[in-house]
Every structure is written in structure tokens, then in C-alpha cells.
Design an enzyme around this catalytic site. Structure first.
Site, PDB file in Angstrom:
ATOM      1  N   TYR A 187       0.867  -1.182   0.000  1.00  0.00           N
ATOM      2  CA  TYR A 187       0.000   0.000   0.000  1.00  0.00           C
ATOM      3  C   TYR A 187       0.903   1.230   0.000  1.00  0.00           C
ATOM      4  O   TYR A 187       1.891   1.302   0.738  1.00  0.00           O
ATOM      5  CB  TYR A 187      -0.886   0.026   1.246  1.00  0.00           C
TER       6      TYR A 187
ATOM      7  N   GLU B  46      -3.525   7.624  -4.008  1.00  0.00           N
ATOM      8  CA  GLU B  46      -3.505   6.329  -3.324  1.00  0.00           C
ATOM      9  C   GLU B  46      -3.267   5.218  -4.337  1.00  0.00           C
ATOM     10  O   GLU B  46      -3.977   5.124  -5.344  1.00  0.00           O
ATOM     11  CB  GLU B  46      -4.824   6.099  -2.592  1.00  0.00           C
TER      12      GLU B  46
END
Length: 398
Positions: A119, A207
Site C-alpha cells: 500500500y 492512493e
């Protein structure tokens, strides 16, 4: 302002950030042609909506077949079959709510042989007033789940705007992801390019979930979500052109045309307030007395009668609204302007739900006199606590 994944990846390519080849399509035939043009042999068919959780989402219609909003295919024919099933259907994810969102566009992407998932995000850290990186070895799942289950596996660090990304930032990112050798060098390059893209395009959030390490030893952005600072979009006509109004609430679009700060919520009490802090306090006290706000709406400090009228129309256009609370503390904003705007709106659209008005500050007596002389069925309140109790009681009674 948010954009679709395929648009986000096009921006990443501009900055040399590695993403897989892919094409956006709007019909099954185009999906098949896209698959034929990609290397393959595995393809990914991705629903393009402004919501996360697409892979685990479910379509409302049985015609959509088995599977969520992200599906694998191993032939051009299978890509076309998925496209026929998904296009025009309603996808429900954890972020869309039960209503879901209609899939009008797909992204056909070349498949990736994945070794590890990570991530990575860049965002504006409000505490430090700097761009911050957030990284975790737990990619491919909701970062909220990781924060709850394994917070120690989330690493963050901020960038000094005076220096920008330095070599030690790249090393920090590589260490956070557990990378070494040649792959660590890729992470260092990635950090500098992400920061450059973030700053140059005035992003609010970038993101990447997941960021993957392929079996070929290359880092690649498998997904991308970008949100832009609304106050800076005027500087980027190329970004403004990416706006997809079909993905936005119609009331929020109308509010933006009148320079109103409006966010639709799921409650039943519409709020019209001046000042973001007071608006949040108003929503909090409505919840305190057992009800839920239907919106956040800040008319600002310099609203005109026309602007207030538009705000009132937007609130009443929400079928979930069962009562309205107008809470104005007049500093720059004048209470008589609010009163005139509310009356003009009520005369134009009617008033079918209870309305509580609390006015205080500049020209408050004039504002109260205007409302009193209007003969409208308005419930007056002396302060915020009184106003909240009265609107909650009126909605429950009604």
C-alpha cells in the site's frame, strides 16, 4: 475533485510512474478490440466508478453474472462477455452505499504476474502542513482494516517543501516496504516521481493500492486513486476536463455552481449554516439529540439573497429531508440577508417540512422582523441548543 482509475493512470504515465498498459471502453466491441491490442494473455476488466472496494463489490442485477467489479479474462471473447454483463449494471461496494453506482465505462488492462502487494499513498498532512507518504506491506486490502488490525505495519513520513524528496525519503520508503537491492532503487525513484506529480497537479490524495512487485522484479501501480484540491482546479484546465458529473451528487454539482460548500449525507434534517466550524457543531448537536443531519452546507460569510435561495432549494430537493434547521451567526454575514433568502426560496418552492430558524449577530432584529412579517410557518429558536431540540422534536412528531 475525484477522477477515474484510467484517468489517474494516464497522469501517472506523464511522470514516468510505472503502470500496466490499458484502455478505457464504453461498449463490449471496444472491450474486445482493447484486449486484442494488449499483450495478454491475461486481461483485467475493471468497472470505472468513483468508489473503492470494486473487486469485492456485487452487482444488483442477475444479468451481471458472477463476480464483482474487477474480473480476470483469458481471451478476447471472455473480455467481451464480461463487458456485456457489467456495462449498464449497478455495482454496490462498501463505499457506494446500498444504492450503488451504474457502470458506464470499463478499463481493460493487461494482467500482471504478482509476487508481493503493498500500500502506498501521498496526501496532505494537516498537522504538519506538508505532503506525507503512507506506506504498508499490507497491500490489496483496506488501509482502515490494517490500521485497526496491525497499526504497526503502517509507516508514514512527511516531506519538507523547502527540499522536496531527498534520497533518504526514498530509502525510508524502501525500508517501509521491506525492499532491498535493485527493487529498493526503484522505490526511491518512485517516491520522487510521485511527489513531483502530487505537487505539480495540486493533488489532495494519491492512493496506490495495491502497489505490486511483479515476478519480473519490477514495481508497478496496479490501481490508482487521485483526488485534487478543489480550490486549485482552476489552475489546471486539463484536470477540470476530466470531471465526470455522472459520478457526483446532482445537489453537490448545483451547489458548486453557486460557490456553496455542500456535502450530501444520509440523515433527515437539512442544515443551512454559515461557517464550517458552526456547521459541524450544528451537525454534532443534531446527533446529540437523536437525529441525523442530511447534509453539510456552509453558505459562507458573504452570501447574497440569491445564494441563500439557491442553498435552500438544494436542501429541499433532497427527498430524505424531513425538517430544516437554519443556524446563522452573523458576523460578515447579515441576518436580514439570510431571512430574505429563506423567504424567497419558500415562496418559490414551498415549505412541506418543519423549519427552525436561529439567527444571532449582525442585523439580527431586522432578520427576525422580516421572518415574522412573512407569515411563514417558521419555528423560532433562541440558541443552538434550543434550535436542535426543536427541529428534532418537530421531525419526530411529523
Amino acid at each position: 475533485m475525484n477522477i477515474h482509475e484510467y484517468q489517474a493512470k494516464a497522469i501517472l504515465r506523464e511522470f514516468g510512474i510505472p503502470v500496466a498498459a490499458g484502455m478505457a471502453v464504453e461498449n463490449p466491441a471496444a472491450a474486445g478490440k482493447a484486449a486484442a491490442a494488449l499483450p495478454g494473455p491475461v486481461f483485467v476488466v475493471k468497472a470505472q466508478i468513483h468508489a473503492g472496494g470494486r473487486g469485492k463489490g456485487k452487482f444488483k442485477e442477475p444479468e451481471a453474472g458472477v463476480g464483482g467489479g474487477v474480473r480476470l479474462a483469458r481471451s478476447r471473447q471472455e473480455v467481451e462477455a464480461h463487458a456485456r454483463q457489467m456495462l449498464g449494471r449497478t455495482l454496490v461496494t462498501v463505499q457506494t452505499g446500498p444504492a450503488g453506482k451504474q457502470v458506464n465505462r470499463l478499463y481493460i488492462e493487461d494482467g500482471s504476474a504478482i509476487d508481493k502487494e503493498f500500500y502506498l499513498a501521498a496526501l496532505v498532512d494537516r498537522q504538519t502542513s506538508r505532503v506525507a507518504f503512507v506506506a504498508s506491506t499490507q497491500g490489496g486490502v483496506s488501509i482502515e482494516e490494517v490500521a485497526q488490525r496491525s497499526p504497526e505495519k503502517i509507516v508514514s513520513f512527511s516531506i519538507d517543501p523547502a527540499t522536496g524528496v531527498m534520497p533518504h525519503h526514498g530509502r525510508a520508503l524502501a525500508a517501509a516496504l521491506g525492499l532491498s537491492g535493485e527493487v529498493a532503487k526503484q522505490a526511491e525513484i518512485l517516491a520522487s516521481r510521485i511527489y513531483a506529480a502530487f505537487v505539480e497537479k495540486d493533488m489532495a490524495l494519491l492512493e496506490i493500492n495495491p502497489l505490486v512487485l511483479g515476478k519480473d522484479g519490477r514495481i508497478e501501480c496496479l490501481d490508482a486513486k487521485i483526488g485534487f484540491d478543489d480550490n486549485a482546479v482552476f489552475r489546471h484546465p486539463e484536470i477540470a476536463a476530466l470531471r465526470d458529473e455522472t459520478e457526483e451528487d446532482a445537489k453537490e454539482i448545483e451547489a458548486s455552481r453557486h460557490d456553496l460548500s455542500y456535502i450530501a449525507l444520509d440523515g433527515t434534517i437539512g442544515c443551512m449554516v454559515n461557517g464550517a466550524g458552526l456547521a459541524m457543531a450544528t451537525m454534532d448537536i443534531i446527533k446529540l439529540y437523536g437525529a441525523e443531519p442530511a447534509n453539510f452546507l456552509d453558505v459562507g460569510g458573504g452570501a447574497t439573497t440569491e445564494k441563500v435561495t439557491a442553498a435552500f432549494k438544494i436542501i429541499t430537493a433532497d427527498p430524505n429531508v424531513k425538517g430544516i434547521l437554519v443556524n446563522i451567526f452573523g458576523g460578515i454575514m447579515k441576518c436580514d440577508v439570510i431571512a430574505e433568502g429563506v423567504i424567497a426560496a419558500v415562496k418559490e418552492v414551498g415549505l412541506k417540512v418543519p423549519l427552525v430558524v436561529r439567527l444571532e449577530g449582525t442585523n439580527v432584529e431586522r432578520g427576525k422582523a422580516i421572518i415574522a412579517a412573512s407569515a411563514l410557518n417558521v419555528i423560532a429558536a433562541d440558541d443552538l441548543d434550543d434550535a436542535a431540540q426543536k427541529i428534532v422534536a418537530a421531525v419526530k412528531k411529523g
